[in-house]
Write an enzyme that holds these catalytic residues in place. Structure first.
Site, short mmCIF file in Angstrom:
data_model
loop_
_atom_site.label_atom_id
_atom_site.label_comp_id
_atom_site.label_asym_id
_atom_site.label_seq_id
_atom_site.Cartn_x
_atom_site.Cartn_y
_atom_site.Cartn_z
N ARG A 40 0.83 -1.22 0.00
CA ARG A 40 0.00 0.00 0.00
C ARG A 40 0.86 1.26 0.00
NH1 ARG A 40 -2.46 -0.97 4.63
NH2 ARG A 40 -1.25 0.64 5.67
N SER A 41 2.00 1.22 0.67
CA SER A 41 2.86 2.40 0.77
C SER A 41 3.96 2.43 -0.30
CB SER A 41 3.52 2.46 2.15
OG SER A 41 2.56 2.64 3.16
N ARG A 100 11.09 -10.58 21.30
CA ARG A 100 11.69 -10.08 22.55
C ARG A 100 11.91 -11.15 23.61
NH1 ARG A 100 7.79 -4.90 22.98
NH2 ARG A 100 8.74 -3.65 21.33
N CYS A 129 8.63 0.62 24.44
CA CYS A 129 8.93 2.01 24.76
C CYS A 129 8.90 2.29 26.27
CB CYS A 129 7.96 2.94 24.06
SG CYS A 129 6.23 2.41 24.15
N GLN A 156 1.09 7.03 29.15
CA GLN A 156 1.65 6.79 27.83
C GLN A 156 0.94 7.58 26.72
OE1 GLN A 156 2.58 2.26 29.10
NE2 GLN A 156 2.99 2.67 26.95
N SER A 159 0.82 8.44 20.51
CA SER A 159 1.63 8.09 19.34
C SER A 159 2.20 6.68 19.44
CB SER A 159 2.77 9.09 19.15
OG SER A 159 3.57 9.14 20.32
N GLY A 160 2.19 6.10 20.64
CA GLY A 160 2.61 4.71 20.78
C GLY A 160 1.77 3.77 19.94
N PRO A 181 -19.88 15.03 19.62
CA PRO A 181 -19.48 13.75 20.22
C PRO A 181 -18.16 13.27 19.62
CG PRO A 181 -21.54 13.51 18.96
CD PRO A 181 -21.12 14.93 18.82
N ARG A 246 -3.06 4.85 29.01
CA ARG A 246 -2.91 5.75 27.87
C ARG A 246 -3.49 7.11 28.25
NH1 ARG A 246 0.28 4.38 23.72
NH2 ARG A 246 -0.89 2.54 23.08
N HIS A 253 6.15 9.68 26.87
CA HIS A 253 5.58 8.90 27.97
C HIS A 253 6.08 9.44 29.31
CE1 HIS A 253 4.15 6.17 25.06
NE2 HIS A 253 4.92 5.11 25.29
#
Lengths: 360, 360
Positions: A40-41, A100, A129, A156, A159-160, A181, A246, A253
């Site tokens: 797509r990009s 990880r 992060c 946080q 943008s995370g 709303p 959030r 953060h």
């Protein structure tokens, strides 16, 4: 001087675009940069050091002749493509959570466990992060006094959740100011059934829920901290309790960190300040008389981790409070990833061993 | 039926206007309501039960014939006028911090220490917003298991700083969305030298700093909790550690509360949920499978305290996490104040004793 071909996987995202900038400013001698993304990009034109670079759709063959991969295109893309890259001889630094907790993959914050990089088998993972900025702040204290327990509550930034989430937060804020709303399609977790506005609100859910009632983000903070600081994701030596929330901030953060040290003999709040002041990647911002303390709007765009509000707990000798802020897209993601790549280059570790990751 | 003349001091503020609404909905038989404010607000016309009431400038004589005073016009106004009101036979419920730590003044949250009301000498203090919702949430757990330690990080809404602060937060948000620099004149503390934007930011300062590096807001959470739950502001039986942070929310404080109980024999996360579910003034919102947890935008306009994200700490038996949200202007201020006044009426305690507060 040796030069490297570097591929950025997920180059058009909130973290990917910052990886390009961090790579431009890094000490890595770049021969050629390849910008990879979803079909797509593909075709989009970005810049690297003033030169146009056309974004390509990622295929396994994209990694032929690549030396270093910096990945931030989501866990599925990393799982699919990074073993392909390693098979072709590239070393990958992955910003997703895909690898990880894999015992064969070092999880690295250079200020904390740089030595772990040498054990890589082709893939090195970049922590979450919220974990990164906390362990950077606690590292100099851990070194001199040890740590028994960490209790952290996070604040946080939106943008995370990526570039589209930033737009959603802005749109919601404008709706609220217009008296309309608020509409939500992304927060708290795009793939989940329910979505709630983040603007002028708080969402105590980041990532999906675990069976024990914690969120996966909280699980990550607990187990990543243990793996980075102690080498084992389940080491009970440091107890970690995390609550992740959030907040309606775009970038940066905040973390309220309570910790207890093993040995308080030579420590007090002033000594903690001194340790932070001279710690790697840390900036001390702690002067109540001048109302100086870390704020997201000041941390944005910087790669350091800011620490202030340092206090002793008068009722718990050996316990302290810190307030930690960092740019979640830079130190929490793009900058830490590029720093790992710099260390790979510095120690001449840009090569996959014979028993590389995923070898059949 | 006995009827009461009620005066609201600070009637035009964010809390004062809500005191009027809460009084309208209360069980208190009101004969006449008097709305008092500074000379600047005098002449303004507000409504009580559909009738126009003109706001008057406050003088000591304003309290002649007044039975109950509800005060939220700042600490200085309370210090100046409440002893005058008491001298004239009125009982005052004060929402400011002026008298909270006075040993002669009960500090009351009806769900927690209703009995303390009977000890009043004319003044009863309403605790700080952030303290109230935490002690309401912890009360049913305290009753069955005791409490050893509380570690709390707050996420406090801008409206805690008053009506003009709400406007400042909105203005800053619009400036940010317009791509303009944000201007700040109120946050974090109007009287302090430096002001910082709150919109899309986090400010780890609420109220002024104490010599030990904590803020006065944090000090309040520690000592008010002890006074309300244990009767003594310095009782070491429950250790309290607080970090207070202002967040860009208009209404509704969030709190990440970690606590350790004295006796965990019959407790687990499910039992804590049951205790919250049946606790006074509490609403359990805790269903991860349905993404149900407390949010400020849902708590706004309600007088209950909402609790969710209940978890056991697997590494610390007897330790739990809660996420607590309440409307800081209602349960945190106006509603709690009016509830205290209702209890005064219910128990026929609307009279000052011979040794009333401030008697010379």
């Amino acid at each position: 001087m040796k030069e490297y071909n570097v591929a950025i996987l997920g180059a058009t995202g909130a973290v990917g675009t910052r990886m390009i900038q961090q790579l431009e400013q890094s000490s890595i001698p770049v021969k050629q940069v390849k910008l990879l993304a979803s079909p797509r990009s593909a075709g989009k034109v970005l810049q690297f050091k003033g030169q146009d670079v056309t974004v390509e759709a990622t295929t396994p063959e994209s990694f032929d002749d690549v030396d270093i991969v910096l990945a931030s295109a989501g866990g599925a893309a990393s799982k699919q493509f990074l073993p392909e890259a390693v098979k072709r001889g590239a070393v990958a630094v992955d910003n997703t959570s895909a690898f990880r907790m894999d015992p064969e993959v070092p999880l690295v914050v250079p200020e904390v466990n740089e030595d772990a990089i040498a054990q890589h088998k082709g893939i090195i993972a970049n922590p979450n992060c919220s974990t990164i900025q906390m362990v950077v702040a606690l590292k100099p204290i851990f070194d001199v006094a040890g740590l028994k327990q960490i209790i952290v509550s996070t604040y946080q930034a939106g943008s995370g959740a990526g570039q589209t989430a930033i737009q959603e937060l802005d749109d919601e804020a404008q709706q609220h100011l217009n008296g309309e709303p608020m509409t939500a399609d992304i927060f708290p977790v795009k793939s989940e059934a329910h979505h709630y506005p983040l603007a002028f609100n708080l969402l105590p859910q980041i990532d999906v829920f675990e069976p024990d009632g914690s969120t996966h983000e909280e699980w990550k903070m607990v187990h990543e901290t243990k793996k980075i600081m102690l080498g084992d994701m389940n080491d009970p030596k440091i107890k970690v309790n995390a609550t992740c929330v959030r907040v309606p901030v775009v970038i940066g953060h905040g973390e309220s960190v309570y910790f207890e040290v093993e040995d308080n003999t030579n420590l007090d709040a002033h000594k903690v300040q001194e340790l932070i002041k001279h710690g790697n990647g840390l900036v001390l911002e702690d002067d109540p008389a001048e109302q100086l303390y870390p704020q997201p709007i000041n941390a944005e765009g910087h790669t350091d981790t800011y620490v202030g509000r340092i206090r002793e707990d008068p009722e718990n000798p050996g316990a302290y409070n810190l307030w930690v802020v960092a740019d979640n897209l830079l130190k929490g993601a793009a900058a830490n990833t590029v720093e790992i790549a710099e260390k790979l280059v510095e120690h001449d570790l840009v090569r996959v061993p014979a028993d590389y990751y995923g070898k059949e």
